[in-house]
Structure formats: structure tokens, C-alpha cells
Design an enzyme around this catalytic site. Structure first.
Site, PDB file in Angstrom:
ATOM      1  N   LEU A 177       0.722  -1.226   0.059  1.00  0.00           N
ATOM      2  CA  LEU A 177       0.037   0.057   0.136  1.00  0.00           C
ATOM      3  C   LEU A 177       0.855   1.067  -0.103  1.00  0.00           C
ATOM      4  O   LEU A 177       1.947   1.214   0.438  1.00  0.00           O
ATOM      5  CB  LEU A 177      -0.887  -0.032   1.237  1.00  0.00           C
ATOM      6  CG  LEU A 177      -1.815  -1.140   1.432  1.00  0.00           C
ATOM      7  CD1 LEU A 177      -2.926  -1.019   2.565  1.00  0.00           C
ATOM      8  CD2 LEU A 177      -2.576  -1.461   0.061  1.00  0.00           C
ATOM      9  N   HIS A 178       0.537   2.184  -0.482  1.00  0.00           N
ATOM     10  CA  HIS A 178       0.979   3.532  -0.811  1.00  0.00           C
ATOM     11  C   HIS A 178      -0.063   4.713  -0.414  1.00  0.00           C
ATOM     12  O   HIS A 178      -1.109   4.359   0.104  1.00  0.00           O
ATOM     13  CB  HIS A 178       1.582   3.948  -2.002  1.00  0.00           C
ATOM     14  CG  HIS A 178       0.750   3.804  -3.163  1.00  0.00           C
ATOM     15  ND1 HIS A 178      -0.519   4.589  -3.456  1.00  0.00           N
ATOM     16  CD2 HIS A 178       0.420   2.630  -4.221  1.00  0.00           C
ATOM     17  CE1 HIS A 178      -0.962   4.077  -4.512  1.00  0.00           C
ATOM     18  NE2 HIS A 178      -0.292   2.979  -5.122  1.00  0.00           N
ATOM     19  N   HIS A 208      -3.939   4.206  -1.714  1.00  0.00           N
ATOM     20  CA  HIS A 208      -4.592   3.413  -0.899  1.00  0.00           C
ATOM     21  C   HIS A 208      -5.105   3.915   0.552  1.00  0.00           C
ATOM     22  O   HIS A 208      -6.240   3.898   0.695  1.00  0.00           O
ATOM     23  CB  HIS A 208      -3.829   2.115  -0.592  1.00  0.00           C
ATOM     24  CG  HIS A 208      -3.388   1.297  -1.795  1.00  0.00           C
ATOM     25  ND1 HIS A 208      -2.047   1.152  -2.185  1.00  0.00           N
ATOM     26  CD2 HIS A 208      -3.879   0.669  -2.722  1.00  0.00           C
ATOM     27  CE1 HIS A 208      -2.043   0.540  -3.143  1.00  0.00           C
ATOM     28  NE2 HIS A 208      -3.272  -0.023  -3.642  1.00  0.00           N
ATOM     29  N   VAL A 253      -3.954   9.997  -6.615  1.00  0.00           N
ATOM     30  CA  VAL A 253      -2.848  10.651  -5.858  1.00  0.00           C
ATOM     31  C   VAL A 253      -1.469  10.655  -6.283  1.00  0.00           C
ATOM     32  O   VAL A 253      -1.264   9.576  -6.802  1.00  0.00           O
ATOM     33  CB  VAL A 253      -2.577   9.911  -4.371  1.00  0.00           C
ATOM     34  CG1 VAL A 253      -1.725  10.514  -3.294  1.00  0.00           C
ATOM     35  CG2 VAL A 253      -3.976  10.105  -3.613  1.00  0.00           C
ATOM     36  N   MET A 263       1.015   7.741  -8.197  1.00  0.00           N
ATOM     37  CA  MET A 263       1.495   6.694  -7.055  1.00  0.00           C
ATOM     38  C   MET A 263       0.784   5.346  -7.386  1.00  0.00           C
ATOM     39  O   MET A 263      -0.127   5.130  -7.932  1.00  0.00           O
ATOM     40  CB  MET A 263       0.964   6.867  -5.681  1.00  0.00           C
ATOM     41  CG  MET A 263       1.564   8.305  -5.161  1.00  0.00           C
ATOM     42  SD  MET A 263       1.311   8.201  -3.318  1.00  0.00           S
ATOM     43  CE  MET A 263       2.636   9.754  -3.015  1.00  0.00           C
TER      44      MET A 263
END
Length: 281
Positions: free
Chosen positions: A33-34, A37, A178, A186
Site C-alpha cells: 500500500l501507498h 490506498h 494521488v 502513485m
């Protein structure tokens, strides 16, 4: 946050929430996840009483020569991020749980038309895998609302179409992409980029911006695409596709279309990056 791979436990907790008249939002992921998320989870928390997330690297949506085995698994970090964003329940099944009879014997879902072009053409069977796993997860979690990133524009449209066609009582929410400070969207696959590649990859968003501005100023679409493709090549990309479509139907753009989307997929090193930009003319 409670983490489980057991379908019955997910259903039991959701039933308990519903018995109290409370609503459920769902964020399906493949993990690693980044910030994109985490933004989905925070928006989910705003829209419902409880948030459920899933982490499942879905083998059905990977092609034979794609990065299934190499796809990063970072469960501990993912759990920490989900907790900080307000997720309460995490589903972490294995392929044996999701596909107990194996992929070859698995019933599948296919959304015709829009699944067969762009990423669907480059990655045959990809959206069959996406639609199948999303429907399975929807049936397990039974959320009121589910959230997806707009970076995966075609995927979002595939899921919206599936939900409408199959009369699922789920609101599908698209959340804005994002981006890194450079403009790069991202993505979990950004981790495949070295420092130089990541710097040059920012040219993808810049090319989309210039293309949209050029079309908005009256440039012929094919000419604007040629210029943008060359910009990508000059930056070190190997373009897969770069196209302008109707933002509502994903059909090839025609003169009467006012709301358009430019969609791109391109390789930087070993990473296949995608991005899109919706604009009006």
C-alpha cells in the site's frame, strides 16, 4: 483492526454491524500500500460507519509473463497503514481460499466490450480476472459502498458496468489519483523504478497535460497524440498505448464528444505504468 483469512469471520462481523443498522465501506487492494490506498480508506471512513479492506494478489488478473511472483508483499507495513487510516477489518485470503477448485475450473465474470481494448488488449484476460475477484469480494463483504482509484480509469469503468449490469446494491466511488510531487501517479509498481527512471517517469503526466491542452486549443487529436508519444519516447518510455476516448463510454473520441479522457500505458525499465487525464473541450 482485526485481520482474518476466514470468509465466515468477515461475514459474521459485517452481519453484526448491519444488525445495529450500521453501514459498511470496502476497499479491495493487492497490498504493498501507498498513499493512494490510504486515501481510499480515509474516504471510505468518511462515507460509512465501518471500513473493510482486503489484500489479495489475484493470480487470475496476471498474464503468464507478468510479475505475479515478484509482486511485493508487505503485510506488516500495510496493516500499520490501514490501522492509521481507520480500517477495522482486513481480509487476507490465499488463492486456495478464493479459488478452491483452481483457476481452470473457476466460474468467471466478463464485462464485454470495454474489457477487450487498451489494457485489455495489452493484457488479455486481465479484466476477466479483475471482474471475477471484485464480484467474489463483493459477495463476501456485501458492502454498501466500495472505493477505487481513478488512476485505473478503465478498471473503474469495468467495475461500474458490472455492478450496473448485475444489479448489485453497491455504490461505486472513484477517488482522485494521488501523485508524487513530480506528478507521477502513485503505484505499487513505482517500486520497480530506480532513482533515474523515477525522475524520468514524471514525463508521463506532463505528456498527458500537454496533449489535453493541445486538443483543447484545437489541435487535431492524431497530431497531438503523435507529439505526446514522441515526448514519452524522448524521456525513455516504451509506449504501449496512448489514446483519447470518450470519458463516459471509453469509445474512440469523436467531434461531438465534449468530455474526453486521455489514457496511457508505457514501460519505464521493467515497470509498466498507467495514467489518465479527464478533460473537456
Amino acid at each position: 483492526m482485526y485481520t482474518t483469512a476466514v470468509i465466515a469471520e468477515i461475514r459474521a462481523q459485517v452481519r453484526a454491524w448491519r444488525a445495529k443498522g450500521e453501514t459498511v465501506a470496502f476497499v479491495p487492494t493487492m497490498g504493498n500500500l501507498h498513499a493512494g490506498h490510504i486515501t481510499l480508506v480515509k474516504e471510505a471512513k468518511r462515507r460509512a460507519d465501518h471500513v473493510v479492506a482486503s489484500i489479495f494478489v489475484n493470480p487470475m488478473q496476471f498474464g503468464k509473463n507478468e510479475d505475479l511472483d515478484a509482486y511485493p508483499r508487505t503485510l506488516a507495513d500495510d496493516q500499520a497503514g490501514l490501522i492509521s487510516a481507520g480500517c477495522e477489518l482486513l481480509f487476507t485470503p490465499t488463492p486456495d481460499i478464493i479459488y478452491p477448485k483452481g483457476l481452470d475450473a473457476q466460474t468467471f465474470v466478463e464485462v464485454p466490450g470495454i474489457s477487450d481494448e487498451l489494457c485489455g488488449s495489452s493484457r488479455p484476460g486481465h479484466f476477466r480476472g479483475v471482474a471475477t475477484i471484485v464480484l467474489k469480494l463483493f459477495n463476501i463483504v456485501q458492502p454498501d459502498v466500495a472505493l477505487f482509484g481513478r488512476k485505473d480509469f478503465q478498471q473503474l469503468l469495468v467495475i461500474r458496468t458490472m455492478v450496473e449490469d448485475l444489479s448489485l446494491p453497491i455504490e461505486i466511488v472513484g477517488v482522485d489519483t494521488v501523485r508524487e510531487p513530480s506528478g507521477l501517479a502513485m503505484s505499487s509498481r513505482n517500486g520497480y523504478l530506480n532513482a533515474d527512471e523515477k525522475s524520468r517517469a514524471a514525463a508521463l503526466k506532463a505528456a498527458l497535460d500537454e496533449l489535453a491542452n493541445s486538443i483543447g486549443a484545437g489541435t487535431q487529436i492524431t497530431l497531438a497524440i503523435d507529439v505526446a508519444n514522441q515526448r514519452l519516447i524522448d524521456a525513455g518510455f516504451r509506449p504501449d498505448y496512448l489514446e483519447v476516448r470518450s470519458a463516459t463510454t471509453l469509445a474512440p473520441a469523436v467531434d461531438s464528444d465534449k468530455e474526453l479522457v486521455v489514457l496511457a500505458a508505457a514501460y519505464m525499465g521493467k515497470a509498466r505504468l498507467i495514467d489518465n487525464l479527464v478533460f473537456k473541450r
